[in-house]
Design a protein around this motif. Structure first.
Motif, mmCIF file in Angstrom:
data_model
loop_
_atom_site.group_PDB
_atom_site.id
_atom_site.type_symbol
_atom_site.label_atom_id
_atom_site.label_comp_id
_atom_site.label_asym_id
_atom_site.label_seq_id
_atom_site.Cartn_x
_atom_site.Cartn_y
_atom_site.Cartn_z
ATOM 1 N N TYR A 161 3.262 27.175 1.861
ATOM 2 C CA TYR A 161 4.579 26.726 1.391
ATOM 3 C C TYR A 161 4.483 25.273 0.955
ATOM 4 N N LYS A 162 5.542 24.811 0.259
ATOM 5 C CA LYS A 162 5.574 23.449 -0.245
ATOM 6 C C LYS A 162 6.765 22.716 0.345
ATOM 7 N N LYS A 163 6.547 21.456 0.752
ATOM 8 C CA LYS A 163 7.654 20.644 1.256
ATOM 9 C C LYS A 163 7.354 19.171 1.014
ATOM 10 N N LYS A 164 8.382 18.351 1.145
ATOM 11 C CA LYS A 164 8.234 16.911 0.972
ATOM 12 C C LYS A 164 7.703 16.302 2.262
ATOM 13 N N ALA A 165 6.758 15.359 2.125
ATOM 14 C CA ALA A 165 6.163 14.755 3.324
ATOM 15 C C ALA A 165 5.695 13.338 3.029
ATOM 16 N N ALA A 166 5.548 12.555 4.085
ATOM 17 C CA ALA A 166 5.070 11.179 3.962
ATOM 18 C C ALA A 166 3.563 11.160 3.778
ATOM 19 N N VAL A 167 3.085 10.309 2.862
ATOM 20 C CA VAL A 167 1.651 10.180 2.614
ATOM 21 C C VAL A 167 1.278 8.703 2.529
ATOM 22 N N ASN A 168 -0.012 8.420 2.682
ATOM 23 C CA ASN A 168 -0.527 7.066 2.486
ATOM 24 C C ASN A 168 -0.670 6.814 0.985
ATOM 25 N N TRP A 169 -0.226 5.619 0.549
ATOM 26 C CA TRP A 169 -0.228 5.314 -0.885
ATOM 27 C C TRP A 169 -0.884 3.968 -1.131
ATOM 28 N N CYS A 170 -1.868 3.956 -2.049
ATOM 29 C CA CYS A 170 -2.506 2.702 -2.437
ATOM 30 C C CYS A 170 -1.893 2.224 -3.745
ATOM 31 N N PRO A 171 -1.157 1.106 -3.751
ATOM 32 C CA PRO A 171 -0.507 0.612 -4.977
ATOM 33 C C PRO A 171 -1.506 0.204 -6.062
ATOM 34 N N SER A 172 -2.699 -0.222 -5.650
ATOM 35 C CA SER A 172 -3.691 -0.663 -6.628
ATOM 36 C C SER A 172 -4.373 0.520 -7.307
ATOM 37 N N CYS A 173 -4.867 1.464 -6.484
ATOM 38 C CA CYS A 173 -5.545 2.635 -7.041
ATOM 39 C C CYS A 173 -4.559 3.660 -7.579
ATOM 40 N N ASN B 138 -5.767 10.081 5.692
ATOM 41 C CA ASN B 138 -5.798 9.129 6.803
ATOM 42 C C ASN B 138 -7.180 8.498 6.958
ATOM 43 N N GLU B 139 -8.231 9.320 6.708
ATOM 44 C CA GLU B 139 -9.598 8.841 6.880
ATOM 45 C C GLU B 139 -9.974 7.772 5.854
ATOM 46 N N GLN B 140 -9.192 7.672 4.787
ATOM 47 C CA GLN B 140 -9.491 6.697 3.733
ATOM 48 C C GLN B 140 -8.755 5.375 3.930
ATOM 49 N N VAL B 141 -7.990 5.303 5.017
ATOM 50 C CA VAL B 141 -7.265 4.075 5.334
ATOM 51 C C VAL B 141 -7.979 3.379 6.484
ATOM 52 N N VAL B 142 -8.510 2.194 6.227
ATOM 53 C CA VAL B 142 -9.265 1.442 7.225
ATOM 54 C C VAL B 142 -8.522 0.149 7.528
ATOM 55 N N ASP B 143 -8.077 -0.003 8.777
ATOM 56 C CA ASP B 143 -7.308 -1.184 9.186
ATOM 57 C C ASP B 143 -6.095 -1.406 8.281
ATOM 58 N N GLY B 144 -5.448 -0.313 7.903
ATOM 59 C CA GLY B 144 -4.237 -0.400 7.100
ATOM 60 C C GLY B 144 -4.476 -0.670 5.635
ATOM 61 N N LYS B 145 -5.775 -0.642 5.204
ATOM 62 C CA LYS B 145 -6.096 -0.954 3.808
ATOM 63 C C LYS B 145 -6.881 0.174 3.159
ATOM 64 N N CYS B 146 -6.802 0.261 1.849
ATOM 65 C CA CYS B 146 -7.545 1.262 1.088
ATOM 66 C C CYS B 146 -9.042 0.981 1.214
ATOM 67 N N GLU B 147 -9.799 2.002 1.574
ATOM 68 C CA GLU B 147 -11.237 1.799 1.785
ATOM 69 C C GLU B 147 -11.959 1.424 0.483
ATOM 70 N N ARG B 148 -11.365 1.797 -0.657
ATOM 71 C CA ARG B 148 -12.044 1.543 -1.933
ATOM 72 C C ARG B 148 -11.805 0.130 -2.436
ATOM 73 N N CYS B 149 -10.520 -0.317 -2.426
ATOM 74 C CA CYS B 149 -10.217 -1.600 -3.064
ATOM 75 C C CYS B 149 -9.709 -2.661 -2.100
ATOM 76 N N GLY B 150 -9.398 -2.272 -0.853
ATOM 77 C CA GLY B 150 -8.951 -3.245 0.139
ATOM 78 C C GLY B 150 -7.486 -3.600 0.071
ATOM 79 N N THR B 151 -6.715 -2.918 -0.782
ATOM 80 C CA THR B 151 -5.273 -3.184 -0.891
ATOM 81 C C THR B 151 -4.534 -2.597 0.306
ATOM 82 N N GLU B 152 -3.479 -3.319 0.756
ATOM 83 C CA GLU B 152 -2.680 -2.810 1.865
ATOM 84 C C GLU B 152 -1.979 -1.515 1.452
ATOM 85 N N VAL B 153 -2.042 -0.528 2.359
ATOM 86 C CA VAL B 153 -1.504 0.804 2.073
ATOM 87 C C VAL B 153 -0.032 0.881 2.460
ATOM 88 N N THR B 154 0.758 1.559 1.638
ATOM 89 C CA THR B 154 2.173 1.787 1.943
ATOM 90 C C THR B 154 2.405 3.286 2.159
#
Length: 823
Positions: free
Chosen positions: A149-161, A167-183
């Motif tokens: 099924y499909k529903k609306k849900a909260a996700v981690n978002w990188c404003p830069s990328c 979750n595994e791609q968020v390290v210390d609250g930042k994007c593992e690729r570019c280091g931007t703070e995740v929202t």
């Protein structure tokens, strides 16, 4: 004497194995089946020796079981979709498919050099259309049966990328690729309804007797069953109720505020207009925190008042509603009734924000004053300030309170699980497209099975832009509705790669079938997997998802079994310089380099000799050199006598003296030991120690000047080569061939041991005087006590200690020890 040159020997036998197709497995056999499986890798780069450990362990089991007479299925493949390949492709400016298949070619070459006995005719690659067609088919089966099924849900978002992150791609609250703070962001996502299977997944763990207890415990904790009640709290001024789950309905009269998880969609619904701007700042701050660390008892409790009040359904009081950092959206309903007097985290929060604390469970030994409390009282006790339940023990009141809640229409008895439904949507390119279309007239329409696969387009711009790359491909996106024939849009998300790996063990059985994912009769013959081998890091997600998909397919009539893996072994990791091997640490050991320097047999044997295979181990250059010396000594011992024993048969062996008896006893004791080491828990390191011990005994025998017992040596070399073959298969094949055998050793039987050879004729008796060891004597087994005393007292060394002493008593432990007490 023939020189040991690993490169020549290993290339030779690998070519012969390939040519003879010795590892290809018949679909049916009169032999008992044994399905031996190692977890397949992500082909995101070349292998290091840490990866190789898994494959070598699996290979020992496969080779041993073949020699024990089983029809062994030992396949291999690649978990080829997913983020690692896509990120590497972006970084290297190369298409993920090209990158993936290039790495597959390299990895396959590495594995073949190690001599792993895979049935390559059953190779599975999850990014091929012939595979992901059936991954999509599984999605459709779940959708048809209300499990997707499909529903609306909260996700981690990188404003830069401009992309969603797992979750595994968020390290210390930042994007593992570019280091931007995740929202955080809310998106429509596809889910599999694994929660419908929570109880069965939990209960059936008891059937998995061949699984490590720590893995079963991890799954139990992940599923997280709780019994209690669901209670509804009306929101003051709004036509809505907040539903919470609690295991402590006995504390309902002590609720003084409500707390909601920052990720909950309720937050945006409940916040008053004047508080929205400040709420955004608070949510941004919380998004930088680790979701699980922030919920620990020690973490600082932080919250934000949403400007709304709920009504406590039993006290009718207005209580404030907060969004709080210590609430997890993944558990329960994502909202809690807060009882600060009886929950420590609620207590800390109430103290910080000056909220009321009301005692409703009193300590029967010493009455509690809420104004003087320094911590929450979380024990059982007597109910107070709780209306009709005052004076009742809290534990005894639980059932009655749930009945009261149900009677009053404010809630009901409930069982909840920490397990959340499986989010399978990925806003990335390199994955299996989700096989549904969206039609303005018909809504969500599944793609008909006859139209599978929904092919992943090759010419797509897959740089992250903030939306699924497939949504930018008009040719892919625009289609016709399978129902009405009108214009429709394809789903642009791809599936989580855990979906690919949740059923691959079934595809190995029929990897080339075109009209169905597998043949029911065939999978029912081969499954469940007899031995599954892989890292403990997959203890929860992969193993849980595989169990879920297997149960679903069973319930739909496609399988006759409910659990995919009968026995599970989790190997330890290999470290170097104190760190887990990784390119970033610069401590990777390449198997190619080790094979070039020492040979594959040395690498295989050392990896298994380092430590018990379930334990982590530290790589040592000196260690692998030591194992290489052992194999060379074994080779030299064998080839020093091979010309003499080549035409000799191991028949009518006459043992002329004690050294020959000891050597044959050692041979059969080591065969027994290695058999038990392999059967009894993968004790490969001690098995190899046994091989070393036997080789040392052979060296001692050969170094003593005497006429060699050639039939005995023929038996020893034959059986030594057979028990060596799972560990160092190339060397074993060469020796076996040079002994004059026309068969391949991989097709030979595992040797049995001769019980009579294990019998000891003589034993060493320790002689003690007043508890101190003074000597030893040799005697025949089971010699009577009087004869042992006579031998001891006649021994010159012992008699010298007894001179001038009175013997008080003599204590004899049969076949072991004689203690003479003197004064």
């Amino acid at each position: 004497m023939k020189e040991y040159i690993p490169s020549k020997i290993e290339e030779k036998w690998q070519e012969i194995w390939d040519k003879e197709k010795v590892f290809e497995t018949p679909q049916r056999s009169e032999k008992e089946k044994f399905y031996n499986l190692v977890m397949f890798p992500y082909p995101s780069g070349t292998l290091h020796v840490g990866h190789v450990k898994n494959y070598v362990i699996g290979d020992i089991v496969a080779r041993y079981k073949r020699m024990k007479g089983y029809n062994v299925l030992h396949p291999f493949g690649y978990d080829a979709f997913g983020l690692p390949a896509e990120n590497a492709a972006i970084k290297n400016k190369i298409h993920p498919e090209k990158w993936t298949f290039k790495n597959i070619e390299i990895i396959k070459s590495q594995i073949k050099k190690i001599g792993i006995s895979y049935d390559w005719a059953r190779e599975v690659i999850t990014c091929t259309e012939s595979y992901y067609k059936w991954t999509q088919w599984i999605f459709l089966k779940l959708y048809e049966n209300g499990l997707a099924y499909k529903k609306k849900a909260a996700v981690n978002w990188c404003p830069s990328c401009q992309t969603v992150l797992a979750n595994e791609q968020v390290v210390d609250g930042k994007c593992e690729r570019c280091g931007t703070e995740v929202t955080m962001k809310h998106l429509e996502q596809w889910y599999f309804k694994i929660t419908d299977y929570a109880e069965r997944l939990l209960n059936d763990l008891e059937k998995l007797e061949g699984w490590p207890e720590n893995v079963k415990t991890m799954q139990k904790n992940w599923i997280g069953k709780s019994t209690g009640a669901e209670i509804e709290f009306p929101v003051d001024g709004l036509d809505m109720k907040i539903k919470i789950f609690t295991t402590r309905p006995d504390t309902l009269w002590g609720v003084t505020f409500m707390a909601i998880a920052p990720e909950s969609p309720l937050v945006e619904t409940l916040v008053t207009e004047d508080r929205k701007e400040e709420l955004s700042k608070f949510l941004r701050k919380v998004s930088l925190e680790d979701r699980f660390k922030r919920t620990s008892l020690e973490a600082e409790k932080e919250g934000f008042f949403l400007g709304r009040y709920a009504i406590n359904p039993v006290t009718k009081e207005k209580i404030p509603i907060y969004v709080a950092n210590y609430i997890l959206y993944e558990y329960g309903t994502g909202a809690i009734m807060a009882v600060p007097a009886h929950d420590q985290r609620d207590f800390d929060f109430a103290k910080k924000y000056n909220l009321p604390i009301r005692v409703v469970i009193d300590n029967p030994e010493s009455s509690i004053d809420a104004s003087k409390m320094e911590k929450a009282y979380e024990e059982e006790g007597v109910m107070v300030n709780s209306g009709p339940f005052d004076g009742i023990r809290s534990t005894k009141a639980l059932g009655k309170i749930i009945e009261y809640i149900e009677k009053e229409g404010i809630g009901n008895r409930s069982v909840q699980y920490k397990l959340r439904d499986w989010l399978i949507s990925r806003q990335r390119y390199w994955g299996a497209p989700i096989p549904v279309v969206y039609c303005e007239k018909c809504g969500v329409v599944p793609v008909p099975e006859k139209d599978l696969p929904v092919k992943l387009p090759k010419d797509v711009e897959f740089l992250p832009t903030g939306q699924s790359p497939l949504s930018l491909d008009e040719q892919f996106l625009n289609t016709t509705c399978p129902k009405c024939g009108g214009p429709a849009k394809r789903e642009a998300d791809t599936m989580d790669t855990f979906v690919d790996s949740s059923w691959y063990y079934l595809r190995y059985v029929n990897p080339k079938l075109e009209d169905k994912p597998f043949d029911k009769e065939d999978v029912n013959y081969w499954m469940p997997v007899n031995q599954y081998i892989g890292g403990v890091e997959h203890a929860v997600l992969h193993l849980l998802y595989s169990r879920f998909i297997t149960k679903v397919l069973h319930d739909l009539g496609y399988l006759d079994f409910e659990e995919p893996f009968e026995n599970l072994f989790t190997q330890g990791m290999i470290y170097k310089d104190g760190w887990k091997m990784s390119k970033s640490k610069g401590n990777v050991v390449s198997p190619d380099e080790m094979i070039k320097k020492y040979g594959a047999d040395t690498l295989r044997t050392y990896i298994l000799f380092m430590a018990p295979p379930e334990k982590d181990a530290e790589w040592s250059d000196a260690g692998i050199e030591g194992v290489n010396r052992f194999l060379k000594r074994l080779w030299n011992n064998v080839y020093s006598i091979l010309p003499k024993i080549k035409d000799v048969k191991a028949e009518n062996i006459q043992l002329k003296d004690k050294s020959e008896k000891d050597l044959r006893r050692k041979l059969h004791r080591i065969i027994k030991k290695i058999t038990e080491d392999i059967e009894g828990g993968f004790k490969f390191n001690t098995a190899i120690a046994g091989l070393m011990e036997l080789n040392n005994s052979l060296s001692e025998y050969l170094n003593k000047s005497r006429e060699l017992n050639l039939p005995l040596l023929r038996e020893l070399v034959e059986k030594l080569t057979l028990i060596l073959s799972p560990f160092a298969p190339h060397m074993a094949e060469e020796i076996w061939h040079d002994l004059g055998n026309e068969t391949l050793i991989v097709n030979e039987k595992w040797p049995s041991y001769d019980e009579s050879a294990l019998q000891v004729d003589e034993v060493t008796i320790i002689i003690q005087i007043n508890g101190k060891v003074r000597g030893k004597i040799l005697a025949k087994v089971d010699t009577n006590e009087e004869d042992i005393k006579k031998l001891a007292f006649e021994n010159p060394k012992i008699s010298s200690y007894l001179k001038g002493k009175d013997v008080v008593k003599v204590i004899y432990v049969k076949n072991k020890l004689l203690n003479i007490v003197v004064k």
